[in-house]
Write a protein that holds these residues in place. Structure first.
Motif, PDB file in Angstrom:
ATOM      1  N   ILE A  93      -1.709   7.666  21.984  1.00  0.00           N
ATOM      2  CA  ILE A  93      -1.220   6.871  20.854  1.00  0.00           C
ATOM      3  C   ILE A  93      -2.108   7.120  19.648  1.00  0.00           C
ATOM      4  O   ILE A  93      -3.325   6.954  19.721  1.00  0.00           O
ATOM      5  CB  ILE A  93      -1.202   5.369  21.201  1.00  0.00           C
ATOM      6  CG1 ILE A  93      -0.383   5.107  22.468  1.00  0.00           C
ATOM      7  CG2 ILE A  93      -0.648   4.565  20.018  1.00  0.00           C
ATOM      8  CD1 ILE A  93       1.080   5.486  22.359  1.00  0.00           C
ATOM      9  N   PRO A  94      -1.547   7.528  18.509  1.00  0.00           N
ATOM     10  CA  PRO A  94      -2.372   7.813  17.322  1.00  0.00           C
ATOM     11  C   PRO A  94      -2.935   6.542  16.697  1.00  0.00           C
ATOM     12  O   PRO A  94      -2.507   5.429  17.022  1.00  0.00           O
ATOM     13  CB  PRO A  94      -1.394   8.504  16.370  1.00  0.00           C
ATOM     14  CG  PRO A  94      -0.052   7.963  16.763  1.00  0.00           C
ATOM     15  CD  PRO A  94      -0.121   7.768  18.257  1.00  0.00           C
ATOM     16  N   ASN A  95      -3.872   6.734  15.815  1.00  0.00           N
ATOM     17  CA  ASN A  95      -4.468   5.614  15.085  1.00  0.00           C
ATOM     18  C   ASN A  95      -3.412   4.945  14.208  1.00  0.00           C
ATOM     19  O   ASN A  95      -2.354   5.524  13.917  1.00  0.00           O
ATOM     20  CB  ASN A  95      -5.615   6.140  14.212  1.00  0.00           C
ATOM     21  CG  ASN A  95      -6.599   5.046  13.829  1.00  0.00           C
ATOM     22  OD1 ASN A  95      -6.348   3.864  14.032  1.00  0.00           O
ATOM     23  ND2 ASN A  95      -7.730   5.453  13.282  1.00  0.00           N
ATOM     24  N   ASP A  96      -3.700   3.730  13.793  1.00  0.00           N
ATOM     25  CA  ASP A  96      -2.842   3.073  12.803  1.00  0.00           C
ATOM     26  C   ASP A  96      -2.905   3.846  11.488  1.00  0.00           C
ATOM     27  O   ASP A  96      -3.776   4.696  11.290  1.00  0.00           O
ATOM     28  CB  ASP A  96      -3.306   1.629  12.577  1.00  0.00           C
ATOM     29  CG  ASP A  96      -3.086   0.751  13.786  1.00  0.00           C
ATOM     30  OD1 ASP A  96      -2.200   1.074  14.600  1.00  0.00           O
ATOM     31  OD2 ASP A  96      -3.812  -0.255  13.935  1.00  0.00           O
ATOM     32  N   THR A  97      -2.004   3.522  10.584  1.00  0.00           N
ATOM     33  CA  THR A  97      -1.955   4.179   9.276  1.00  0.00           C
ATOM     34  C   THR A  97      -2.267   3.169   8.179  1.00  0.00           C
ATOM     35  O   THR A  97      -1.793   2.031   8.225  1.00  0.00           O
ATOM     36  CB  THR A  97      -0.551   4.779   9.028  1.00  0.00           C
ATOM     37  OG1 THR A  97      -0.251   5.702  10.083  1.00  0.00           O
ATOM     38  CG2 THR A  97      -0.496   5.515   7.693  1.00  0.00           C
TER      39      THR A  97
END
Length: 425
Positions: A93-97
């Motif tokens: 899961i990628p980091n928040d933006t």
């Protein structure tokens, strides 16, 4: 008040220097560091849609629905295999933006143009042609020696590389960055912990052995590994370190504008890396960006600063700025630098915490990527007679103020290929 603030900053710097050079590292094996993902957020069904939308915007991997399915499965029937699979999926899961860039679509926002674009009285040449006429670069016939995309810098160009490195280190030292010499070989776990894949068809990593070790793609990896498993006292934060290293990338490109040494398999770079308290990484990112701007402004390059859209962020970045110099010979902008705020993405995977028990935030930035800086400088400061003027900021590091042809360096010549030449007795 100003004097008191400076005293506090100096005291923090001295404390950090002592920690960096004299304090023993906490005895934590890398294999014992288990990523601690923000499961209270990731496993909350109320956040599922936001996470899914973020993955789509970033064009990244990761499946939050699969994460929730595995979490339910583990609750109903706990077993090691499901636990391992859940950890793997959480890690994708990628980091928040950053909320300011969510609505950028697919185009970056131009924040600023710096320095005037040069007006030429002649048609500017591209880097490769400048180097050929001045006998500064070798790329031909190196496939059998160092592999595809290898190169030799010769004469004044080789000296200019060293001048760039020394100039950059001096400038960063003035901003209280501590110089660290880092290894080029790092465990695959470190690279994965920094948010870069070491497996699959699209990874850019050179693997060396089993258990997996890899060539470092950037000093960011080794610098992050230095702090792995550490608990950092608040009085030394933010930590700001730099490293001069060789970087190794397996990436290739067939784009015409990225030919030559624009995108290569190994190059020298000065990297900035910072560790900040939670909530203060945005401020540190702005500091990194301003330092980069000052570095390139002093060199007299014309460039633009870009706030990158979600699709350009990559897994670890919360926000990323790119800097593109105008490459005069090509008549187009080309990236020479970037800096990213990774918030707690890397810290959670590498166990970097503050004394309060919270996960620290990490920030990284390129201060000088040598090949692209050489392209930008040679194309921007070329003269009608074929020489290249050296920017004033670099002249103290050199014995010349113009790059010229050195005839003493042997030129390559076309020779007939000899099949099965054998060896002399």
């Amino acid at each position: 008040m100003k004097c008191a603030k400076i005293c506090v900053q100096l005291q923090g710097l001295l404390t950090f220097r002592r920690c960096l050079t004299t304090s023993p590292k906490i005895s934590v094996k890398l294999s014992d560091i288990v990523p601690e993902y923000n499961v209270s957020y990731l496993l909350n069904p109320a956040n599922s849609q936001n996470i899914s939308d973020n993955i789509v915007r970033r064009k990244g991997v990761g499946d939050i629905q699969k994460v929730h399915h595995l979490a339910r499965k583990l609750r109903d029937n706990p077993d090691a295999a499901t636990q391992k699979e859940l950890q793997e999926e959480l890690g994708k899961i990628p980091n928040d933006t950053h909320p300011d860039v969510i609505d950028y679509g697919e185009e970056p926002k131009v924040l600023q143009l710096v320095n005037e674009k040069r007006k030429f009285s002649f048609k500017p040449q591209q880097f490769a042609e400048i180097c050929r006429k001045n006998n500064l670069l070798r790329m031909e016939k190196l496939g059998n020696f160092s592999g595809h995309k290898s190169y030799y810098l010769l004469g004044d160009l080789a000296e200019l590389e060293q001048a760039l490195l020394h100039y950059t280190v001096d400038q960063l030292s003035a901003h209280q960055f501590q110089l660290v010499s880092v290894p080029d070989i790092v465990p695959a776990q470190v690279i994965e912990g920094c948010g870069f894949s070491t497996s699959g068809e699209r990874n850019q990593v050179y693997k060396l052995s089993e258990p997996p070790f890899c060539l470092s793609g950037t000093a960011e990896m080794a610098l992050a590994a230095y702090f792995a498993g550490e608990i950092l006292p608040e009085e030394i934060l933010p930590v700001k370190v730099m490293a001069v290293s060789r970087c190794y990338r397996a990436e290739v490109s067939g784009l015409q504008e990225e030919r030559g040494i624009y995108r290569v398999h190994q190059f020298s770079k000065v990297e900035m890396f910072g560790v900040a308290e939670p909530g203060k990484s945005d401020q540190l990112l702005e500091e990194f960006k301003n330092i980069q701007v000052d570095l390139f402004r002093r060199l007299g390059l014309h460039f633009q600063i870009l706030d990158m859209p979600p699709m350009e962020l990559g897994a670890p970045a919360y926000r990323k700025y790119d800097i593109e110099a105008f490459l005069e010979g090509r008549g187009a902008y080309g990236e020479i630098s970037s800096c990213s705020n990774c918030t707690d993405f890397q810290a959670r995977r590498l166990g970097i915490k503050t004394a309060s028990g919270k996960f620290a935030h990490t920030v990284n930035g390129t201060a000088c990527a040598v090949p692209r800086m050489l392209i930008a400088i040679l194309e921007a400061f070329q003269n009608p007679d074929g020489t290249i003027s050296v920017p004033g900021s670099l002249q103290p590091y050199l014995t010349f103020d113009k790059i010229t042809r050195r005839k003493a360096i042997p030129q390559t010549k076309l020779v007939k290929k000899i099949e099965n030449p054998g060896f002399a007795a």
